[in-house]
Design a protein around this motif. Sequence first.
Motif, PDB file in Angstrom:
ATOM      1  N   ILE A 401       0.816  -1.219   0.000  1.00 25.10           N
ATOM      2  CA  ILE A 401       0.000   0.000   0.000  1.00 25.10           C
ATOM      3  C   ILE A 401       0.847   1.265   0.000  1.00 25.10           C
ATOM      4  O   ILE A 401       0.513   2.254  -0.660  1.00 25.10           O
ATOM      5  N   LYS A 402       1.968   1.245   0.699  1.00 23.12           N
ATOM      6  CA  LYS A 402       2.785   2.470   0.752  1.00 23.12           C
ATOM      7  C   LYS A 402       3.420   2.792  -0.596  1.00 23.12           C
ATOM      8  O   LYS A 402       3.900   3.921  -0.815  1.00 23.12           O
ATOM      9  N   ASP A 407      -2.921   7.803  -1.236  1.00 24.44           N
ATOM     10  CA  ASP A 407      -2.896   7.368   0.157  1.00 24.44           C
ATOM     11  C   ASP A 407      -4.183   7.760   0.877  1.00 24.44           C
ATOM     12  O   ASP A 407      -5.126   8.299   0.257  1.00 24.44           O
ATOM     13  N   GLY A 408      -4.214   7.499   2.169  1.00 25.77           N
ATOM     14  CA  GLY A 408      -5.418   7.767   2.948  1.00 25.77           C
ATOM     15  C   GLY A 408      -5.840   9.218   2.934  1.00 25.77           C
ATOM     16  O   GLY A 408      -7.034   9.531   2.911  1.00 25.77           O
ATOM     17  N   GLY A 419     -12.193   5.057   8.695  1.00 26.24           N
ATOM     18  CA  GLY A 419     -10.931   4.356   8.550  1.00 26.24           C
ATOM     19  C   GLY A 419     -11.053   3.004   7.876  1.00 26.24           C
ATOM     20  O   GLY A 419     -10.267   2.693   6.967  1.00 26.24           O
ATOM     21  N   PRO A 420     -12.026   2.165   8.266  1.00 22.73           N
ATOM     22  CA  PRO A 420     -12.178   0.865   7.608  1.00 22.73           C
ATOM     23  C   PRO A 420     -12.428   0.983   6.109  1.00 22.73           C
ATOM     24  O   PRO A 420     -11.956   0.149   5.328  1.00 22.73           O
ATOM     25  N   GLY A 423      -9.099   1.714   4.407  1.00 23.96           N
ATOM     26  CA  GLY A 423      -8.305   0.500   4.295  1.00 23.96           C
ATOM     27  C   GLY A 423      -8.828  -0.438   3.224  1.00 23.96           C
ATOM     28  O   GLY A 423      -8.050  -1.017   2.456  1.00 23.96           O
ATOM     29  N   ARG A 424     -10.157  -0.578   3.167  1.00 25.19           N
ATOM     30  CA  ARG A 424     -10.768  -1.470   2.168  1.00 25.19           C
ATOM     31  C   ARG A 424     -10.473  -0.996   0.754  1.00 25.19           C
ATOM     32  O   ARG A 424     -10.137  -1.801  -0.131  1.00 25.19           O
ATOM     33  N   LEU A 426      -7.974   1.003  -0.301  1.00 23.22           N
ATOM     34  CA  LEU A 426      -6.555   0.878  -0.608  1.00 23.22           C
ATOM     35  C   LEU A 426      -6.175  -0.576  -0.886  1.00 23.22           C
ATOM     36  O   LEU A 426      -5.366  -0.851  -1.789  1.00 23.22           O
ATOM     37  N   ASP A 427      -6.760  -1.505  -0.144  1.00 24.14           N
ATOM     38  CA  ASP A 427      -6.502  -2.925  -0.406  1.00 24.14           C
ATOM     39  C   ASP A 427      -6.976  -3.320  -1.798  1.00 24.14           C
ATOM     40  O   ASP A 427      -6.281  -4.049  -2.528  1.00 24.14           O
TER      41      ASP A 427
END
Length: 457
Positions: A401-402, A407-408, A419-420, A423-424, A426-427
Amino acid sequence: MRITIPAAAGEIIEKLHNAGYEAYVVGGCVRDSILGRIPKDWDITTSALPEDVKRIFRRTVDTGLKHGTVTVLMGDTGYEVTTYRVDGEYTDHRRPDSVTFTRELSADLLRRDFTINAMAYSDDEGLVDLFGGVSDLENKVIRAVGNPDERFDEDALRIMRAVRFSAELGFRVSEETREAIKAHVKELSMVSAERIETEFTKLITSDHPEKIEELYDLGITGIILPEFDLLMNTPQNTPYHIYDVGHHTIEVMKNVSNKKHLRYAALFHDIGKPASRTVEVVDLEMGGRFYHEVDHFKGHNRIGADMVPGILRRFRMDNDTIKSVKRLVYYHDAGINGFSKKGMRKLLSGLGIENYPDLLELRIADMKGQSSYRAEWKAELLKDFEGYYKEITASADALNIKDLKIDGRDLIEMGVERGPDIGRILDALLDMVLDEPSLNNKEVLEDLAGKMLSNNK
């Protein structure tokens, strides 16, 4: 025979002599010096009582007064100085309930574990070898001092130490000592897991990790690692193998470097095979042999990876080693029947690119422990494996991911609040980029993320 003693250790011995006491370097430092090895520690035994030692030397530490040990500091180095002693009963099969100080060096040497560790030396008197330690070094034998039943009844950890010294030195364990080990092996269950792990790790990271088979023959693994016994009793009826799982495992251990996590990964890489074994009834010829049954071990890598934490926590292993071993066990046979560049990116993403050299070493060792059946094909697969890795690293493909060009914070600016959800998304974007590296462009990723948001409304 003359042994070169460090100046500081010699000074301690000289001061004890000048005060009217006997003193010698003793144990492993004497053994290693005779073998031409560099001792790690120089321990000293003396007729002086602990309070005498503390009176003679200005800088001391009360390391183990109950057992007669005082550490004498010479500069930045500490030297353990221990009073001659006779041990009392060992009701826990590990440490004496009491000790009695003595003036007799012979009584102190008699309580030690093996003849090669029961020698003492001083420049004034030379080598003191009451139990044939030099002879056993010359003959490459590990032999208990005196009655082996008594030595193992006193301290069950000596069972592990016997085979560990055998592995480190390339020696054999004498028959009388072996028989005593078999008689006392169950007492190992009373020894702490931390001490078992220390001896076991020293053994498998030695120059002779194959000595683990001696642990099996003596019944030791049945107490400390019964999972290994299952490997030794699991056949591999397949043209790709010439050994049962246990002996294949030993060959792999011999062919990886002695880094702790790598030797454990080699030990456990097929630990899931007994639980995953299925037998297919066939009648065909493969690799020059005719088979009525063929064994399969589907999913053994996953099963093995799931087993690793429980086994190593039982050994009180550190978390970093557990994670490293589990990771290597899980990925050890990824793409074993063929690979693609896309598959390699996904492997490196899960494995961590920094762990690739360890995985490659494990895979090569795994192949060396197999049969020669389809050796050229396996070599080509390995060539592809290495080639894809070089291509991916050369092109700096995104693997985690980085590495993404988004990014976030970018997603928050697009209106993603939870937040979830960040993450979802980005995954999901990483999965797409692993499939197609050219998608790792900020505008493209923002567009893909926008479509995901729209679809979720």
